[in-house]
Design an enzyme around this catalytic site. Structure first.
Site, PDB file in Angstrom:
ATOM      1  N   ASP A  60       0.861  -1.179   0.000  1.00 22.42           N
ATOM      2  CA  ASP A  60       0.000   0.000   0.000  1.00 22.42           C
ATOM      3  C   ASP A  60       0.900   1.231   0.000  1.00 22.42           C
ATOM      4  O   ASP A  60       2.125   1.127   0.119  1.00 22.42           O
ATOM      5  CB  ASP A  60      -0.988  -0.033   1.167  1.00 22.42           C
ATOM      6  CG  ASP A  60      -0.311   0.154   2.501  1.00 22.42           C
ATOM      7  OD1 ASP A  60       0.914   0.391   2.515  1.00 22.42           O
ATOM      8  OD2 ASP A  60      -1.002   0.071   3.529  1.00 22.42           O
ATOM      9  N   ASP A 233      -7.642  -7.542   1.159  1.00 20.64           N
ATOM     10  CA  ASP A 233      -6.646  -7.756   2.198  1.00 20.64           C
ATOM     11  C   ASP A 233      -7.337  -7.524   3.515  1.00 20.64           C
ATOM     12  O   ASP A 233      -8.243  -6.691   3.605  1.00 20.64           O
ATOM     13  CB  ASP A 233      -5.479  -6.768   2.073  1.00 20.64           C
ATOM     14  CG  ASP A 233      -5.889  -5.370   2.516  1.00 20.64           C
ATOM     15  OD1 ASP A 233      -6.501  -4.652   1.705  1.00 20.64           O
ATOM     16  OD2 ASP A 233      -5.632  -5.000   3.670  1.00 20.64           O
ATOM     17  N   CYS A 271     -11.932 -29.349   7.638  1.00 22.52           N
ATOM     18  CA  CYS A 271     -10.745 -28.562   7.269  1.00 22.52           C
ATOM     19  C   CYS A 271      -9.515 -29.473   7.281  1.00 22.52           C
ATOM     20  O   CYS A 271      -9.368 -30.318   8.160  1.00 22.52           O
ATOM     21  CB  CYS A 271     -10.559 -27.422   8.265  1.00 22.52           C
ATOM     22  SG  CYS A 271      -9.088 -26.421   7.944  1.00 22.52           S
ATOM     23  N   CYS A 273      -6.327 -28.274   7.326  1.00 19.93           N
ATOM     24  CA  CYS A 273      -5.128 -27.514   7.724  1.00 19.93           C
ATOM     25  C   CYS A 273      -4.362 -28.288   8.787  1.00 19.93           C
ATOM     26  O   CYS A 273      -4.891 -29.208   9.406  1.00 19.93           O
ATOM     27  CB  CYS A 273      -5.505 -26.117   8.216  1.00 19.93           C
ATOM     28  SG  CYS A 273      -6.040 -26.050   9.934  1.00 19.93           S
ATOM     29  N   CYS A 276      -6.082 -28.485  12.266  1.00 14.78           N
ATOM     30  CA  CYS A 276      -7.223 -29.395  12.378  1.00 14.78           C
ATOM     31  C   CYS A 276      -6.796 -30.858  12.262  1.00 14.78           C
ATOM     32  O   CYS A 276      -7.443 -31.742  12.811  1.00 14.78           O
ATOM     33  CB  CYS A 276      -8.277 -29.057  11.323  1.00 14.78           C
ATOM     34  SG  CYS A 276      -9.081 -27.477  11.645  1.00 14.78           S
ATOM     35  N   HIS A 302      -5.329 -21.979  10.934  1.00 17.79           N
ATOM     36  CA  HIS A 302      -6.667 -22.446  10.540  1.00 17.79           C
ATOM     37  C   HIS A 302      -7.468 -21.336   9.856  1.00 17.79           C
ATOM     38  O   HIS A 302      -8.092 -21.557   8.810  1.00 17.79           O
ATOM     39  CB  HIS A 302      -7.438 -22.985  11.744  1.00 17.79           C
ATOM     40  CG  HIS A 302      -8.872 -23.209  11.416  1.00 17.79           C
ATOM     41  ND1 HIS A 302      -9.297 -24.320  10.720  1.00 17.79           N
ATOM     42  CD2 HIS A 302      -9.963 -22.419  11.579  1.00 17.79           C
ATOM     43  CE1 HIS A 302     -10.593 -24.212  10.498  1.00 17.79           C
ATOM     44  NE2 HIS A 302     -11.030 -23.065  11.008  1.00 17.79           N
TER      45      HIS A 302
HETATM   46 ZN   LIG Z   1      -8.351 -25.978  10.048  1.00 18.27          ZN
END
Ligand SMILES: [Zn+2]
Length: 644
Positions: A60, A233, A271, A273, A276, A302
């Site tokens: 920015d 963003d 999920c 990730c 998780c 996450h």
């Molecule tokens: Zn997750």
């Protein structure tokens, strides 16, 4: 874009960022100018080598940060002078020095310096800031020199429609590589932000990326994509993670709640990730309660994975043309809290006073869906299943609305006229509108006939009530009911849908409305609203439909209602069942094409006639004996029952 203010996304190393799917980071020119300063970036050849990140970076310009320091800066045509929070030194940021700093950082996407003001600023102040932003935009383009990086302009204008439109129209004439919408998410309401986002994207060229700066929550992002935005963003994923709040496939979870203390399951079973896959809710609850840095980090992973998955799903839905349906599902799903563990246990329905308006109140079923109940009669609109499900099954799907909207030939511009008798909380009308919008998205406006939807209603309290509690009635989260209530009419921007309201007694308006192709007949029952189920009303309807073929769909399946329709000249068939009702009723003005194949509805036959003869409710109320005899003769002689 995850936000990497200080050339780092808080708590995340670059391996973690790549694992959650980050493709581009945002870095802040203002902060990096003050520390470590441009010389460090020049020594390292830019931010990529400095922070070990080999994917794109957007910087920015520093305009937003200077906007947030009203005490410590002076603005002029040339630029902004301000004091460093790091060492107290005076700095000067101009369009040229901002570009110079962004080039030193080695940015891939540079932003122009803009004068960001409060979105609530008055017209004169907003207009002056907009003109200054435009002059700075042109200076930034000149300062760009031979840099290979992209440069984006920023649309300003606070919450003034004319300024926003003028700003977009001006910037689109300049040689930018993309355009951003600035100055939102700084004090306006959600509705204003949605409105201005849609207003500006309508003016932006379609081949350049559109970037909505500083937005937002998952629902904000979904709503902005719906209005044509491509890039975002936001610090929310990591900021909320620090407070123990995460987004999941079953709503927003607050990990610090005691309800998770012993929970062995992962945060979000849907999920994949690393958090998780490896940790229980109980452990994450413990880390978050103890303010451990690891808890913040694991929840950040996450949340960032959730955001990137959301964006990937949105892209996929756009590519396959399924975005309208995806949007309708997600706009409901993204605003839920943890439904399996509600924060306040629901009070028994009897002790909680239901929201009401006039003669109507909201009733919530044990299955969790809400309906509108008329207090005086006790009748519930769409009592047997969720209103939008019933509306779809009984009216939209059964009538083949999607198929009928298709033009029969390229010259076919005849509108499809649908009557919605008994607007209620607009479940049936919105089901028809949603169906048309799905067809618009999949087939395009050129393939469709326009939908003319006419709603009849004498009492708008049910719709006002449902709209005020739209969280119970997700079908109303749409601009159409708002337009109908305010102006009595709403049109789809493409011209494909025109919806209007005939307010008052149906029997007064019946002959004034354009003859229908389809009738969704959904007033209160014959017990509550006797007049609307009489043979003479159906006879008027039948006459008004001539000579075009028309079809009537209704939830009622009683012998008396079917006899009244037959007497009026309709051909009557069994409709699909709904909830505990085995059947409903469909009535046709003509018999051609019926019973031609196994898929068409089954006309009532000899067995129904035998049941009718035995019935206690053979006739409408208040017929004399002579009238009853005449009624019986005409039913027995109906061509529908003639031997083949
Ligand atoms: Zn997750």
């Amino acid at each position: 874009m995850p936000v990497g203010t200080q050339a780092t996304v808080k708590n995340m190393n670059v391996e973690g960022l790549k694992a959650v799917g980050a493709q581009v980071l945002l870095a802040n020119t203002y902060h990096l100018l003050l520390r470590p300063g441009p010389d460090v970036f020049r020594k390292f050849g830019g931010i990529h080598r400095f922070m070990n990140w080999d994917r794109p970076v957007l910087t920015d310009s520093g305009g937003f940060q200077i906007f947030s320091l009203p005490e410590d800066r002076t603005m002029s045509e040339a630029g902004a002078r301000f004091r460093s929070y790091v060492d107290g030194q005076l700095h000067f940021l101009s369009p040229e020095s901002s570009i110079e700093m962004q080039r030193a950082i080695g940015s891939d996407i540079m932003m122009v310096l803009d004068q960001c003001i409060a979105s609530t600023a008055p017209q004169a102040e907003a207009e002056a800031a907009m003109h200054l932003t435009h002059r700075w935009a042109e200076r930034s383009l000149r300062a760009r020199g031979d840099s290979p990086a992209a440069l984006f302009g920023i649309v300003q204008g606070a919450c003034h429609r004319d300024l926003r439109l003028r700003s977009a129209a001006h910037l689109r004439t300049l040689p930018f590589d993309g355009l951003a919408i600035g100055g939102l998410a700084v004090g306006e309401t959600d509705q204003q932000r949605y409105e201005f986002t849609g207003l500006v994207t309508g003016e932006l060229p379609s081949h350049l990326p559109r970037y909505l700066m500083g937005v937002g929550t998952p629902i904000d992002i979904l709503e902005a994509v719906h209005r044509g935005v491509d890039m975002f963003d936001c610090i929310i994923p990591t900021q909320l993670a620090q407070r123990g709040t995460v987004f999941s496939s079953h709503g927003r979870l607050h990990c610090r709640r005691t309800v998770y203390k012993f929970a062995e399951e992962p945060l979000d079973a849907a999920c994949d990730c690393s958090t998780c896959r490896q940790y229980s809710r109980a452990y994450l609850h413990h880390l978050s309660k103890s303010d451990e840095v690891l808890g913040w980090q694991l929840l950040s992973i996450h949340n960032l994975a959730f955001y990137h998955r959301l964006m990937a799903e949105i892209r996929a839905a756009i590519v396959t043309g399924d975005f309208p349906a995806y949007y309708e599902r997600q706009r409901v799903a993204l605003v839920r809290d943890d439904e399996a563990n509600p924060a306040v246990p629901p009070a028994p329905a009897r002790t909680r006073s239901a929201p009401r308006r006039g003669d109507y109140e909201i009733q919530t079923s044990p299955q969790g869906f809400s309906s509108i109940r008329q207090i005086s009669s006790g009748e519930v609109m769409h009592s047997v299943s969720a209103p939008e499900d019933e509306a779809n099954r009984l009216y939209v799907e059964q009538s083949g609305l999607a198929r009928r909207l298709r033009r029969r030939s390229p010259e076919d511009e005849q509108p499809l006229v649908v009557w919605d008798v008994g607007l209620g909380a607009a479940s049936n009308a919105m089901a028809a509108i949603h169906c048309t919008e799905r067809e618009l998205a999949s087939a395009g406006p050129a393939a469709l006939r326009p939908l003319h939807l006419v709603s009849f209603e004498r009492d708008l309290d049910p719709l006002h009530l449902a709209k005020r509690h739209a969280s119970h009635f997700p079908h109303l989260r749409h601009g159409a009911p708002h337009g109908l209530l305010n102006k009595g009419r709403w049109g789809h921007a493409s011209g494909a849908i025109d919806w209007w309201l005939l307010r008052g007694d149906f029997l007064e308006h019946l002959e004034a409305a354009p003859p229908p192709d389809l009738i969704f007949y959904d007033p209160f029952s014959s017990k509550t609203d006797t007049a609307l189920w009489q043979p003479d009303v159906f006879a008027r309807l039948h006459r008004h439909c001539q000579p075009r073929p028309a079809e009537l769909y209704t939830y009622a399946a009683g012998t008396g209602v079917r006899a009244a329709l037959l007497l009026a000249g309709f051909f009557v068939a069994e409709g699909v069942g709904t909830g505990p009702k085995a059947t409903t009723t469909v009535a046709y003005t003509r018999s051609e094409g019926l019973n031609g194949d196994s898929a068409s509805p089954k006309l009532l036959g000899a067995d129904w006639l035998a049941r009718w003869r035995r019935s206690d409710a053979k006739y409408p109320a208040d017929l004399s004996e002579a009238q009853q005899a005449a009624f019986a003769l005409r039913i027995e002689a109906h061509p529908q029952f003639a031997p083949r």
